[in-house]
Design an enzyme around this catalytic site. Structure first.
Site, mmCIF file in Angstrom:
data_model
loop_
_atom_site.group_PDB
_atom_site.id
_atom_site.type_symbol
_atom_site.label_atom_id
_atom_site.label_comp_id
_atom_site.label_asym_id
_atom_site.label_seq_id
_atom_site.Cartn_x
_atom_site.Cartn_y
_atom_site.Cartn_z
ATOM 1 N N SER A 169 9.243 -15.558 -0.757
ATOM 2 C CA SER A 169 10.204 -14.439 -0.218
ATOM 3 C C SER A 169 11.058 -14.485 -1.361
ATOM 4 O O SER A 169 10.794 -14.281 -2.542
ATOM 5 C CB SER A 169 10.857 -14.591 1.099
ATOM 6 N N ASP A 189 1.969 -8.102 4.347
ATOM 7 C CA ASP A 189 3.317 -8.461 4.300
ATOM 8 C C ASP A 189 4.117 -7.390 4.672
ATOM 9 O O ASP A 189 4.454 -6.436 3.981
ATOM 10 C CB ASP A 189 3.697 -9.210 2.978
ATOM 11 N N HIS A 200 4.222 -12.394 6.849
ATOM 12 C CA HIS A 200 5.046 -12.796 5.505
ATOM 13 C C HIS A 200 4.828 -14.153 5.172
ATOM 14 O O HIS A 200 5.056 -14.968 5.617
ATOM 15 C CB HIS A 200 6.479 -12.820 6.060
#
Length: 515
Positions: free
Chosen positions: A228, A454, A484
């Site tokens: 991320s 995602d 995610h």
């Protein structure tokens, strides 16, 4: 203001434990005259996590019965004055389980946020990285401003309870004024309570901390796993230190070409896609979907729930009610992982009957609130780092002009995400740039993993990261999945490709697709 956090990786393990429970029933300023690259780390048993780190229990033993170790590294408070005062960067590691002669080095993890404590997050994944531990020490850290690393602090627990209950989608001038006032109060509290750290929490500062950590750990190259926001941090590191990049993996990739408005709009689209997939999944199963007859019916009923909550909240986690804002955040949290869809289904089903506890627990998890009512500093750090990084500052009038575009991207999430653009308005520190520079000519190959489903880091960002890194650097791997990130989905194809690169140096063919 409550901010649908950009590029935040969800604390999925903590969320699942919290929901299961319901359903079943160190730093200071010192002189920095010494050569910090020569410092020796004192690894010891890990202390109980601080409130800023999340306040959970000490990490569980490793799968082989070994213990996690923690240490403190000193880094310059201000990298423009590297011989000045220092701050403490908190570290955690698990020593390699393999033979010493096969050890490659230390594999450094950043799990995202910005604002997640690596010291508490790495152990929460248990055996997820055990294969990687056969040739690496697994290492993570609390980035500066986060957890125990000179944390930025804003409002106290009582104030944060009110902060996350407020209306983040104003319908009239009075509500808009209240939102602006609350945002200003929060931002002023950050400046007042963070002991001068706000100018020193940029991603470029954290990247320099990582290069110092590489040297202190004794590695010639940085071996890195970024997830991320950790992909943005990794990209900035590669730009600053291309010659020091070893084997690196970026998973759940932030688009480095977008400014804060573009990135937020991309997330709106990503969460809407995840919501569409959730609704389709529920209604396509052989058994009846308890929250709607068709995918559109599911979404319509959610929209009606949120509209009703705007004027009439329902019972949440005593003594708090579930507001429209808390419900929206709870839904967003559940969309981070397909593993949480079952809780979202049950939470919606109960909310339709007037019980908002599950949705509120999901919202609490997103916001870093523990069962005892204490908050980690994830929201303070998330906003502080984003505002230090991002140059644009937006006005209420600008947001109002943009509302139609955000609503078109998502009728459910559009308003909340659009108004979140005001989070950095009147921030005490100017933002550094419109978007990060990740160009890294000459760097070793970086494996860039994008997930087509995602919600938080839309798939398109992976290709743009590959292009921005430069020719011969980024190698793209596509995972056709949900949630995610990709590696922790346990997809064998993804894990084999990542493990093959990190452990054996085998670079997958660019354009490889896993499903």
């Amino acid at each position: 203001m409550p901010n649908p956090p950009r590029t935040r990786a969800a604390a999925l393990t903590a969320a699942a434990l919290l929901l299961s429970s319901l359903l079943t029933g160190c730093g200071g300023d010192d002189s920095g005259d010494e050569d910090l690259t020569a410092q020796e780390l004192s690894w010891k048993a890990c202390p109980t996590p601080s409130q800023a780190q999340g306040g959970a229990g000490s990490p569980s033993p490793l799968p082989d019965g070994g213990s996690w170790q923690c240490a403190t590294m000193k880094a310059p408070r201000d990298w423009n004055d590297p011989k000045g005062d220092t701050i403490d960067i908190e570290l955690i590691r698990a020593r390699t389980s393999g033979a010493e002669n096969r050890r490659i080095g230390s594999l450094i993890f950043n799990f995202g946020g910005p604002g997640l404590s690596g010291v508490t997050t790495l152990p929460s994944f248990g055996d997820a990285y055990e294969k990687l531990r056969t040739r690496y020490d697994l290492v993570s850290f609390d980035p500066r401003g986060v957890g125990r690393s000179s944390p930025v602090l804003c409002e106290n627990d009582q104030q944060l309870d009110a902060f996350f209950q407020q209306d983040t989608t104003p319908d009239d001038a009075a509500e808009r004024t209240e939102l602006l006032d609350n945002t200003k109060e929060f931002n002023e509290a950050c400046e007042e309570n963070s002991e001068g750290m706000l100018p020193h929490v940029r991603t470029t500062d954290a990247a320099r901390d990582m290069d110092l950590l590489r040297q202190v750990l004794g590695d010639d190259k940085l071996y890195y796993f970024g997830i991320s926001y950790g992909t943005e941090l990794g990209g900035v590191y590669a730009h600053l230190f291309p010659q020091n990049v070893g084997r690196a993996v970026f998973d759940a990739v932030v688009d480095p070409t977008q400014n804060s408005e573009q990135g937020t709009l991309g997330q709106v689209k990503g969460f809407q896609l995840a919501l569409d997939n959730f609704a389709e999944d529920c209604t396509s199963k052989t058994e009846d979907c308890p929250i709607g007859d068709t995918a559109q019916d599911v979404k319509d009923r959610i929209a009606k729930l949120l509209k009703d909550l705007d004027s009439k909240p329902i019972q949440g986690v005593f003594p708090r009610d579930l507001t429209q804002s808390a419900a929206t955040n709870g839904i967003a949290q559940a969309l981070y992982s397909k593993d949480l869809w079952q809780y979202l289904t049950e939470g919606l089903e109960q909310a339709y009957d007037g019980d908002g506890r599950i949705l509120m627990l999901l919202s609490d998890s997103l916001n870093g609130r523990s069962e005892n009512g204490e908050y980690s500093n994830i929201t303070a750090a998330n906003i502080s780092i984003n505002c230090a990084d991002d140059k644009p500052r937006y006005t209420p009038e600008y947001v109002e002009r943009k509302l139609p575009e955000f609503r078109a991207a998502s009728p459910l999430f559009g308003d909340a995400f659009a108004w979140s653009l005001l989070s950095c308005t009147d921030w005490a520190v100017p933002g550094a740039a419109d978007h990060p520079d990740v160009s890294a000519p000459g760097a070793a190959p970086i494996l860039v993993v994008g997930n087509t489903g995602d919600p938080a880091t839309p798939y398109e960002g992976a290709q743009r990261m590959v292009e921005a890194l430069g020719a011969g650097v980024g190698v793209q791997l596509t995972y056709k999945g949900q949630g995610h990130g990709a590696y922790n989905s346990k997809n064998k194809c993804v894990q084999d490709a990542v493990n093959g690169y990190l452990l054996d140096g085998k670079v997958p063919a660019t354009g490889t697709v896993c499903s």
